[in-house]
Design an enzyme around this catalytic site. Structure first.
Site, PDB file in Angstrom:
ATOM      1  N   GLU A 179     -38.626  19.040 -21.762  1.00  0.00           N
ATOM      2  CA  GLU A 179     -37.188  19.305 -21.922  1.00  0.00           C
ATOM      3  C   GLU A 179     -36.412  18.822 -20.697  1.00  0.00           C
ATOM      4  O   GLU A 179     -35.730  19.573 -20.003  1.00  0.00           O
ATOM      5  CB  GLU A 179     -36.935  20.790 -22.171  1.00  0.00           C
ATOM      6  CG  GLU A 179     -37.442  21.258 -23.521  1.00  0.00           C
ATOM      7  CD  GLU A 179     -37.069  22.686 -23.867  1.00  0.00           C
ATOM      8  OE1 GLU A 179     -36.986  23.007 -25.069  1.00  0.00           O
ATOM      9  OE2 GLU A 179     -36.857  23.499 -22.951  1.00  0.00           O
ATOM     10  N   GLU A 372     -42.124  21.545 -30.162  1.00  0.00           N
ATOM     11  CA  GLU A 372     -41.781  22.966 -30.078  1.00  0.00           C
ATOM     12  C   GLU A 372     -40.854  23.315 -31.233  1.00  0.00           C
ATOM     13  O   GLU A 372     -39.865  22.627 -31.462  1.00  0.00           O
ATOM     14  CB  GLU A 372     -41.076  23.325 -28.760  1.00  0.00           C
ATOM     15  CG  GLU A 372     -41.944  23.289 -27.535  1.00  0.00           C
ATOM     16  CD  GLU A 372     -41.201  23.762 -26.282  1.00  0.00           C
ATOM     17  OE1 GLU A 372     -40.303  24.635 -26.412  1.00  0.00           O
ATOM     18  OE2 GLU A 372     -41.519  23.267 -25.193  1.00  0.00           O
TER      19      GLU A 372
END
Length: 479
Positions: A179, A372
């Site tokens: 991320e 995710e």
């Protein structure tokens, strides 16, 4: 038609959220270790409260996490029971280089991950490894201020070289940073940055971002040189930004939000700073300092595939529009009246995943990997001690249906899916254990109590059937 035969199903964890054992095996202290639970967590992870050591006034959930350090064999066996074909995990940087600047790696840390990869191989599970998942050695924060310093590139590449060399036969799929766009929202968590009084925070964040982007490109170069069969991806937090209304100002703000979110992947996948970013950063006086050759490095070494997390979409209104806010994956936005919300106030939007998949694939035309996706919820055992998490099954079922439609009807090239928190672990955003994501319940509570015993939730058997049927069986018993 459905999912392709080589589609990879599995689950995902991060070292700092599951391993524990922070003082064992020669491991050093990392930024993620000193992020406390409770009221101060937000200030620490955003770099506004400097905490480079532990104190007696706070609780630090990463110290024990769910003790996967001592339970990894049991956990991987359970993953295999579900039928995992891929397991996304991360390397704790300070297990390999405890202080971050050593010349030689810590052999105990190497052995630990080798044992994990051996277990995966035993069950036919492919590792998908994140090199840096919200992880920066405290030693490097003290020495050079984290990723605000270009020196971090040297230390990061030293880590990469060890990983690519030692685990050449074990790992094909790598992600450079987790991320990466979270550096704008949680810079201590994402880049080890603590802000000093009076400095331009946005300038610091984008300078650190540039260093990570160059490091990512050089990691791609290094991986391909050391093992040409390696496939290297970027990873960002995704989620479409909807305008709150069709008012042009709302549409404009939503577009600007999307551009900010895609900036990192634009550079990593396309190999250059997009014109919107160059123009705005220069206008704000925060264009990062670059060394000669940086633009060529970014251009020559783009990633092989695009990985992303998806938990929710966002709804964006212009600043003059005052509306109720919603929570999200370290992002806040306007509350979308058309969506339901989780126990933690996150929007639940399966159609948003299909929209996001189309947006990302149209933008880059490279293979995608959802690494995710999951529901953080309060899981309470029933009278028999079982967790009947139908709410999680419902969430995942609808997101997998949306994913399937994107592949089958929209032509998106999707490599695989790893559900977040395949076993319960510490929440990155809140530092809580009670916010559970897993198919596997771990007896660990927010107050530190618990036996670390593992048990299967109802969703465990459901996901086993999903994998066995390659996404064709999505109903659960009793539906």
């Amino acid at each position: 038609m459905g999912f392709p035969k080589n589609f990879m199903w599995g689950g995902a964890t991060a070292a700092n959220q599951c391993e524990g054992g922070f003082h064992e095996g020669g491991r050093g202290l990392a930024n993620v270790d000193v992020c406390p639970s409770g009221a101060d967590r937000g200030a620490v992870i955003t770099g506004h409260k400097k905490m480079l050591a532990m104190d007696a006034q706070h609780q630090y959930p990463a110290v024990e996490a769910v003790d996967m350090y001592h339970h990894f064999r049991e956990d991987i066996r359970l993953f295999a029971e579900m039928g995992f074909q891929v397991y996304r995990l991360s390397i704790a940087w300070t297990r390999i280089f405890p202080n971050g600047d050593e010349e030689q790696p810590n052999e105990e840390g190497i052995r630990f991950y080798q044992e994990i990869f051996n277990e995966c191989k035993k069950y036919g599970i492919k590792p998908l490894v994140t090199i840096c998942h919200f992880d920066c050695p405290i030693g490097l924060i003290q020495k050079c201020g984290g990723w605000r310093s270009r020196d971090m590139i040297t230390y990061y590449l030293r880590l990469c070289k060890v990983l690519f060399t030692r685990f050449r036969e074990d790992v094909t799929y790598w992600l450079t940073f987790n991320e990466i766009n979270m550096i704008l929202h949680a810079p201590f968590l994402g880049a080890g940055i603590c802000f000093e009084e009076g400095e331009n925070e946005m300038q610091v964040k984008y300078q650190a971002a540039h260093h990570e982007l160059v490091a990512s490109a050089l990691a791609v170069k290094l991986a391909h040189e050391l093992n040409p069969s390696s496939r290297i991806g970027c990873m960002f937090a995704a989620g479409s930004a909807y305008p709150y209304s069709c008012r042009p100002l709302d549409v404009w703000e939503a577009l600007r939000t999307s551009q900010e979110n895609y900036f990192f992947a634009d550079v990593q996948a396309r190999g250059y700073y997009p014109s919107y970013a160059k123009t705005r950063l220069r206008a704000q006086g925060i264009y990062p300092l670059m060394e000669e050759g940086d633009t060529q490095i970014l251009q020559k070494y783009p990633v092989d595939f695009i990985a992303f997390s998806y938990y929710n979409s966002r709804c964006i209104a212009a600043s003059d529009c005052i509306r109720e806010e919603a929570e999200g994956n370290l992002f806040r936005s306007v509350k979308n009246p058309y969506l339901k919300y989780s126990d933690w106030g996150w929007p639940i939007d399966p159609m948003g995943l299909r929209i996001t998949l189309n947006e990302v694939y149209d933008r880059y035309q490279k293979p995608l990997f959802i690494v995710e996706n999951g529901l953080g919820a309060l899981d309470e055992p029933d009278d028999q001690g079982l967790i009947v998490d139908d709410y999680r099954i419902d969430y995942l079922r609808e997101h997998i249906r949306a994913m399937k439609a994107a592949v089958e009807e929209d032509g998106v090239d999707l490599m695989g899916y790893t559900s977040w928190g395949c076993l319960d672990l510490v929440s990155a955003s809140s530092g809580e254990m009670k916010k559970r994501y897993g198919f596997i319940y771990v007896d660990k509570q927010d107050d530190g109590s618990g036996t670390f015993a593992r048990s299967r939730k109802k969703s465990f058997e459901w996901y086993r059937k999903v994998i066995a049927s390659n996404g064709e069986i999505l109903e659960s018993d009793g539906d």
